[in-house]
Design a protein around this motif. Structure first.
Motif, short mmCIF file in Angstrom:
data_model
loop_
_atom_site.label_atom_id
_atom_site.label_comp_id
_atom_site.label_asym_id
_atom_site.label_seq_id
_atom_site.Cartn_x
_atom_site.Cartn_y
_atom_site.Cartn_z
N GLU A 241 0.83 -1.21 0.00
CA GLU A 241 0.00 0.00 0.00
C GLU A 241 0.87 1.27 0.00
OE1 GLU A 241 -2.51 -0.31 3.41
OE2 GLU A 241 -3.70 -1.95 2.59
N ARG A 242 0.38 2.32 -0.66
CA ARG A 242 1.07 3.60 -0.68
C ARG A 242 0.07 4.69 -0.27
NH1 ARG A 242 3.44 -0.26 -1.95
NH2 ARG A 242 4.43 -0.90 -3.87
N THR A 243 0.47 5.48 0.71
CA THR A 243 -0.37 6.57 1.20
C THR A 243 0.41 7.87 1.06
OG1 THR A 243 -1.37 5.05 2.79
CG2 THR A 243 -1.76 7.40 3.12
N PHE A 244 -0.28 8.93 0.64
CA PHE A 244 0.41 10.20 0.37
C PHE A 244 -0.25 11.32 1.16
CE2 PHE A 244 0.82 7.43 -3.26
CZ PHE A 244 2.14 7.56 -3.65
N PHE A 253 -0.85 18.99 -5.36
CA PHE A 253 0.07 17.89 -5.11
C PHE A 253 -0.21 16.73 -6.06
CE2 PHE A 253 1.49 14.00 -3.03
CZ PHE A 253 2.77 14.35 -2.60
N ASP A 254 -1.47 16.36 -6.20
CA ASP A 254 -1.82 15.23 -7.06
C ASP A 254 -1.45 15.51 -8.51
OD1 ASP A 254 -2.83 14.24 -4.73
OD2 ASP A 254 -4.94 14.39 -5.32
N ARG A 255 -1.65 16.74 -8.94
CA ARG A 255 -1.35 17.11 -10.33
C ARG A 255 0.16 17.04 -10.60
NH1 ARG A 255 -3.92 21.36 -10.09
NH2 ARG A 255 -2.23 22.83 -9.64
N GLN A 256 0.96 17.56 -9.69
CA GLN A 256 2.41 17.58 -9.87
C GLN A 256 3.04 16.21 -9.64
OE1 GLN A 256 4.08 19.99 -11.26
NE2 GLN A 256 4.46 21.66 -9.83
N SER A 257 2.48 15.48 -8.69
CA SER A 257 3.11 14.23 -8.27
C SER A 257 3.19 13.19 -9.37
CB SER A 257 2.36 13.64 -7.07
OG SER A 257 2.52 14.47 -5.94
N VAL A 265 -1.56 9.97 -8.32
CA VAL A 265 -1.49 9.96 -6.86
C VAL A 265 -2.76 10.62 -6.32
CG1 VAL A 265 -0.35 11.09 -4.91
CG2 VAL A 265 1.02 9.95 -6.66
N LYS A 266 -3.29 10.08 -5.26
CA LYS A 266 -4.43 10.67 -4.56
C LYS A 266 -3.98 10.93 -3.13
CE LYS A 266 -8.76 12.00 -4.34
NZ LYS A 266 -9.22 13.18 -5.11
N SER A 267 -3.79 12.21 -2.80
CA SER A 267 -3.20 12.56 -1.51
C SER A 267 -4.24 13.01 -0.50
CB SER A 267 -2.15 13.66 -1.70
OG SER A 267 -2.76 14.84 -2.18
N LEU A 268 -3.79 13.08 0.76
CA LEU A 268 -4.58 13.59 1.87
C LEU A 268 -3.87 14.82 2.43
CD1 LEU A 268 -5.17 10.16 3.63
CD2 LEU A 268 -6.83 11.41 2.25
N HIS A 269 -4.63 15.75 2.97
CA HIS A 269 -4.02 16.94 3.55
C HIS A 269 -3.62 16.69 4.99
CE1 HIS A 269 -3.17 21.15 4.31
NE2 HIS A 269 -3.86 21.06 5.42
N GLN A 270 -2.44 17.21 5.37
CA GLN A 270 -1.97 17.11 6.74
C GLN A 270 -1.54 18.48 7.22
OE1 GLN A 270 -1.89 14.38 8.94
NE2 GLN A 270 -1.53 16.11 10.33
#
Length: 277
Positions: A241-244, A253-257, A265-270
């Motif tokens: 699994e990969r979490t971002f 982030f998703d667009r650049q990644s 990539v589907k990221s979460l905000h922290q």
């Protein structure tokens, strides 16, 4: 309890390291944290980079990571040693934080015949002299010259890494580096963003000069490290699994990644809570 391998970078560049880790060690779970809200780190002071990096490492620990890779040359240069020596013994003596500079310098001598190596890096990494110090430990006879390339990261993050507009800045720094030592036969890209400029860099380099892929070195080193530390390896979960996470806009982030990681990539905000300085 098992947890993912944490991978930290000030922004996107560490995704080039994660990409190779996933390629060579796909069985492990990875949790990536990009501190995009406070990027770039390359121009910040040692104290600021150390503070930011330690905060992100602690966050990755809180997410269950027993092992964290600083997939950022600036963080590795300015923060890793303090974290390893001053912080881990008190906050997490059973956890480990590794960087990208040490594994690279341990093998860099195998890439040169002339014993002359060049390094492209951020201003922060160059000023830290971390590569000079570490290479001298393993290969004291190698002559190393460095070139800071402050415009390269902005070019890359603004999607200009393959444009004609990038030619001036790439050619300028290639010429500056080679002017310092005409005997260079290998060049290290000492910033994890720079692999995206390889085609441009190659255009202005003699064909005989080798470009060193740091991501492959780091992945090989991690493989070896896990084999030598089975007690830590056993704490790394293996579900593929990969979490971002990003400290800034998930949409950006998703667009650049995708450019750095090679897939969507589907990221979460922290929100880490510290103000941008």
């Amino acid at each position: 309890m098992q947890g993912p391998i944490g991978v930290f970078d000030s922004g996107y560049g560490g995704l080039t390291i994660l990409r190779e880790l996933v390629k060579q060690l796909p069985q492990y779970d990875y949790l990536y944290l990009g501190d995009n809200a406070r990027a770039p780190y390359g121009t910040r002071s040692f104290d600021t980079v150390y503070h930011y990096t330690l905060e992100c490492v602690k966050h990755l620990f809180s997410k269950g990571c027993h092992l964290v890779i600083l997939a950022c040359n600036t963080a590795s240069a300015k923060a890793l040693r303090n974290i390893q020596q001053l912080d881990l013994p008190h906050i997490a003596p059973d956890r480990r934080v590794l960087g990208v500079i040490r594994p690279t310098t341990e093998v860099i001598g195998t890439f040169t015949d002339t014993q002359h190596i060049g390094i492209f890096a951020t201003a922060g990494t160059v000023l830290s002299e971390s590569y000079l110090v570490e290479i001298k430990k393993f290969f004291p006879d190698i002559h190393v010259v460095q070139e800071a390339c402050p415009m390269w990261v902005p070019l890359i993050e603004n999607g200009e890494f393959d444009s004609d507009g990038a030619d001036y800045f790439v050619k300028k720094h290639v010429e500056h580096l080679l002017a310092q030592s005409p005997d260079i036969d290998a060049i290290l890209l000492g910033c994890t963003h720079y692999p995206l400029l390889i085609k441009k860099i190659r255009q202005f380099l003699p064909a005989s000069i080798r470009i060193i892929n740091q991501a492959e070195i780091v992945a090989h080193s991690l493989t070896d490290y896990l084999q030598r530390h089975p007690e830590l390896e056993a704490k790394c979960s293996k579900n593929g699994e990969r979490t971002f996470y990003t400290t800034d806009s998930t949409e950006a982030f998703d667009r650049q990644s995708a450019v750095f990681f090679g897939q969507e990539v589907k990221s979460l905000h922290q929100d880490l809570g510290s103000p941008i300085k």
